[in-house]
Design a protein around this motif. Structure first.
Motif, mmCIF file in Angstrom:
data_model
loop_
_atom_site.group_PDB
_atom_site.id
_atom_site.type_symbol
_atom_site.label_atom_id
_atom_site.label_comp_id
_atom_site.label_asym_id
_atom_site.label_seq_id
_atom_site.Cartn_x
_atom_site.Cartn_y
_atom_site.Cartn_z
ATOM 1 N N ARG A 101 31.453 2.130 18.355
ATOM 2 C CA ARG A 101 32.323 0.997 18.701
ATOM 3 C C ARG A 101 31.531 -0.111 19.382
ATOM 4 O O ARG A 101 31.703 -1.289 19.075
ATOM 5 C CB ARG A 101 33.463 1.472 19.606
ATOM 6 N N ILE A 102 30.671 0.253 20.317
ATOM 7 C CA ILE A 102 29.846 -0.745 20.997
ATOM 8 C C ILE A 102 28.902 -1.414 20.001
ATOM 9 O O ILE A 102 28.723 -2.634 20.005
ATOM 10 C CB ILE A 102 29.043 -0.088 22.141
ATOM 11 N N GLY A 103 28.318 -0.613 19.116
ATOM 12 C CA GLY A 103 27.439 -1.173 18.094
ATOM 13 C C GLY A 103 28.166 -2.126 17.179
ATOM 14 O O GLY A 103 27.625 -3.180 16.800
ATOM 15 N N PHE A 107 27.385 -6.087 16.681
ATOM 16 C CA PHE A 107 27.197 -6.593 15.317
ATOM 17 C C PHE A 107 28.060 -7.836 15.077
ATOM 18 O O PHE A 107 27.598 -8.834 14.514
ATOM 19 C CB PHE A 107 27.557 -5.484 14.332
ATOM 20 N N MET A 108 29.311 -7.818 15.521
ATOM 21 C CA MET A 108 30.196 -8.961 15.317
ATOM 22 C C MET A 108 29.740 -10.177 16.114
ATOM 23 O O MET A 108 29.801 -11.310 15.625
ATOM 24 C CB MET A 108 31.635 -8.595 15.675
ATOM 25 N N LEU A 109 29.274 -9.957 17.343
ATOM 26 C CA LEU A 109 28.779 -11.073 18.147
ATOM 27 C C LEU A 109 27.537 -11.708 17.514
ATOM 28 O O LEU A 109 27.403 -12.934 17.469
ATOM 29 C CB LEU A 109 28.454 -10.595 19.572
ATOM 30 N N ALA A 110 26.621 -10.863 17.042
ATOM 31 C CA ALA A 110 25.413 -11.379 16.388
ATOM 32 C C ALA A 110 25.770 -12.158 15.126
ATOM 33 O O ALA A 110 25.191 -13.219 14.841
ATOM 34 C CB ALA A 110 24.472 -10.219 16.047
ATOM 35 N N LEU A 111 26.734 -11.661 14.388
ATOM 36 C CA LEU A 111 27.176 -12.323 13.168
ATOM 37 C C LEU A 111 27.822 -13.667 13.477
ATOM 38 O O LEU A 111 27.586 -14.669 12.783
ATOM 39 C CB LEU A 111 28.161 -11.417 12.434
ATOM 40 N N LEU A 158 27.673 -9.836 6.091
ATOM 41 C CA LEU A 158 26.265 -10.188 6.285
ATOM 42 C C LEU A 158 25.753 -11.040 5.131
ATOM 43 O O LEU A 158 25.029 -12.018 5.343
ATOM 44 C CB LEU A 158 25.414 -8.920 6.403
ATOM 45 N N ALA A 159 26.143 -10.693 3.924
ATOM 46 C CA ALA A 159 25.630 -11.410 2.753
ATOM 47 C C ALA A 159 26.083 -12.861 2.704
ATOM 48 O O ALA A 159 25.320 -13.743 2.299
ATOM 49 C CB ALA A 159 26.060 -10.684 1.478
ATOM 50 N N THR A 160 27.318 -13.139 3.119
ATOM 51 C CA THR A 160 27.847 -14.498 3.014
ATOM 52 C C THR A 160 27.015 -15.525 3.785
ATOM 53 O O THR A 160 26.600 -16.535 3.207
ATOM 54 C CB THR A 160 29.323 -14.547 3.467
#
Length: 249
Positions: A101-103, A107-111, A158-160
């Motif tokens: 969940r933390i990961g 991931f969402m913040l980095a994105l 990620l791809a977009t």
């Protein structure tokens, strides 16, 4: 019966947002299931995939009807993505749920940060054609499939942004190609999660039906919105979900 109707309505909302952002609804459904229903991360990801798989297939077709997807590009992304997704999902089902969940939140913040920065970087005008040779799609498909399988989101998220920034495509072209990548990778990821018992089918099926009823509407909205507004809304959504997941962890 009441629960099934609730899940159906929830699926309608997720399908609409998934169509708008070209992500099939998974990135929306996973934090919703974790926060609203108290699911652990793997179960939320697996259940969301029941909705994501048919949504992605329908959304891919709707995008293709409006902006034809190059079959060579789609096949390159899809084949490299599906192999990597199988690896990523096999790893994810064995990890600690809270760490996952933390990961996922990180991931969402980095994105979100990556998408936001892309709006302010100088680059040539977007095009319907790739700026680089199509062979470059192989590592993109593999990387997106690996993360998509790991986090249960299909790789489109990620791809977009990579397709718009590195390959220079328009947002809607990138979203269509990303969905073509996500279609096979989400299917193999769902299979992996299902085999390991991380799927609530009674919830996932009504979510899927609701998503199928609304994803086409979401695609129409995506084509009507200005590109900068579409990206900004996506970034805001990611940050809100990430913060809520951190509070839940």
């Amino acid at each position: 019966m009441i629960n099934a109707l609730l899940y159906l309505v929830l699926g309608v909302g997720m399908g609409t947002l998934g169509g708008i952002f070209g992500i099939g609804g998974g990135l929306i459904a996973i934090p919703a299931l974790a926060l609203l229903f108290g699911m652990d991360q793997q179960l939320a990801q697996g259940t969301a995939l029941v909705m994501v798989v048919p949504n992605v297939m329908l959304a891919t077709w709707r995008y293709h009807q409006r902006t034809p997807i190059n079959p060579r590009h789609a096949l390159t992304l899809g084949l490299s993505g599906v192999v990597a997704a199988a690896l990523g999902s096999s790893l994810a089902v064995r990890l600690d749920a809270n760490a996952m969940r933390i990961g996922f939140a990180v991931f969402m913040l980095a994105l979100a940060a990556y998408n936001y920065l892309q709006m302010f970087l100088r680059k040539p005008p977007p095009s319907s054609q790739l700026r680089h040779p199509w062979q470059w799609l192989l590592p993109l498909g593999a990387g997106s499939g690996l993360l998509g399988g790991f986090f249960g989101v299909g790789g489109a998220v990620l791809a977009t942004p990579v397709l718009t920034s590195v390959f220079g495509t328009t947002q809607v072209v990138a979203q269509g190609l990303s969905l073509a990548l996500a279609a096979p990778s989400t299917a193999v990821t769902l299979l992996t999660y299902g085999v390991h018992g991380h799927v609530d089918w009674a919830m996932g099926i009504p979510l899927a039906v609701g998503g199928l009823l609304s994803v086409s509407w979401g695609v129409k909205v995506a084509y009507a919105l200005p590109e900068r507004l579409l990206r900004s809304a996506f970034c805001v959504f990611l940050v809100i979900c990430a913060v809520m997941l951190f509070l839940k962890a």
